[in-house]
Enzyme design. Sequence first.
Site, short mmCIF file in Angstrom:
data_model
loop_
_atom_site.label_atom_id
_atom_site.label_comp_id
_atom_site.label_asym_id
_atom_site.label_seq_id
_atom_site.Cartn_x
_atom_site.Cartn_y
_atom_site.Cartn_z
N ASN A 48 0.48 -0.59 -0.11
CA ASN A 48 0.40 -0.11 -0.15
C ASN A 48 1.19 1.27 0.50
O ASN A 48 1.78 1.28 0.52
CB ASN A 48 -1.04 -0.03 1.36
CG ASN A 48 -1.97 -1.30 1.15
OD1 ASN A 48 -2.28 -1.72 0.51
ND2 ASN A 48 -1.55 -2.09 2.11
N HIS A 62 -3.22 2.09 14.66
CA HIS A 62 -3.82 0.72 14.28
C HIS A 62 -3.12 -0.27 14.31
O HIS A 62 -1.97 -0.53 14.55
CB HIS A 62 -4.26 1.51 12.33
CG HIS A 62 -4.72 2.51 12.38
ND1 HIS A 62 -4.58 2.97 10.73
CD2 HIS A 62 -5.78 3.15 12.68
CE1 HIS A 62 -5.12 4.05 10.90
NE2 HIS A 62 -5.35 4.24 12.17
N LYS A 72 3.81 -5.44 9.19
CA LYS A 72 4.16 -4.33 7.77
C LYS A 72 5.43 -4.16 8.60
O LYS A 72 6.41 -4.19 9.42
CB LYS A 72 2.83 -3.40 8.69
CG LYS A 72 1.35 -3.99 8.84
CD LYS A 72 0.85 -2.10 8.94
CE LYS A 72 -0.03 -2.09 10.44
NZ LYS A 72 -0.42 -0.99 10.55
N TYR A 132 3.51 1.05 2.24
CA TYR A 132 3.34 -0.55 3.13
C TYR A 132 3.70 -1.45 2.37
O TYR A 132 2.71 -2.12 1.52
CB TYR A 132 2.57 -0.73 3.94
CG TYR A 132 1.89 0.64 4.71
CD1 TYR A 132 1.74 0.48 6.23
CD2 TYR A 132 1.43 1.48 4.22
CE1 TYR A 132 1.17 1.70 7.41
CE2 TYR A 132 1.48 2.69 4.87
CZ TYR A 132 1.01 2.70 6.50
OH TYR A 132 0.92 3.51 7.05
N ASP A 168 -9.38 8.75 13.71
CA ASP A 168 -8.45 8.18 14.61
C ASP A 168 -8.67 9.30 16.20
O ASP A 168 -7.94 8.54 17.12
CB ASP A 168 -7.03 8.66 14.31
CG ASP A 168 -6.77 7.21 13.14
OD1 ASP A 168 -7.13 6.57 13.16
OD2 ASP A 168 -5.83 7.96 11.93
#
Length: 182
Positions: A48, A62, A72, A132, A168
């Site tokens: 991503n 997250h 990740k 990512y 968030d």
Amino acid sequence: MLIKTTPLGGSAVIELQLLEDDRGFFARAFARDDFAEAGLEPTIENCNISFNHRRGTLRGLHFQSEPHAEAKTIRCVRGAIYDVIVDLRPESPTYLRHFGTELSADNRLAMYVPENFAHGYLTLTDDTETMYQVSANHAPAAEGGLRWDDPALDIDWPVEVELVSAKDARWPLLSVESALDR
């Protein structure tokens, strides 16, 4: 590449080893065998890109809960970010501790975030872009988050947070009993 562990077990900062000549350089940013040998999850399900217009933009913190937990690897390919991870493994000696470091296009570092860690970052420059590599597909029902300004985490962000998504900003303040039960 050099894989350097952080104080939070299972996480790492990845430094490129540049092979330079008159043309520029070549560097390996990922090698399945090297990741596996270092105890890092080598699976990549998707890759991503995130772009941020303004300095002071915060994304995170997250995570995805089991059985959809994801590892990740984050690299900043334009500009600079302050990247933060939080250990959410209740059995870990570093449970709820965090680690942060600057990732930038200039320093070419990457952060490896293991499963069951929260992750977020704050942009340090305008026009910042990150890439990512993620070990699992996004599962909206398993999505969770921690508040970036939670006093229980006491994260010292290096610049003022100026822009946060509504989602968030709404994560509840941390309660040890419910961190992973969302």
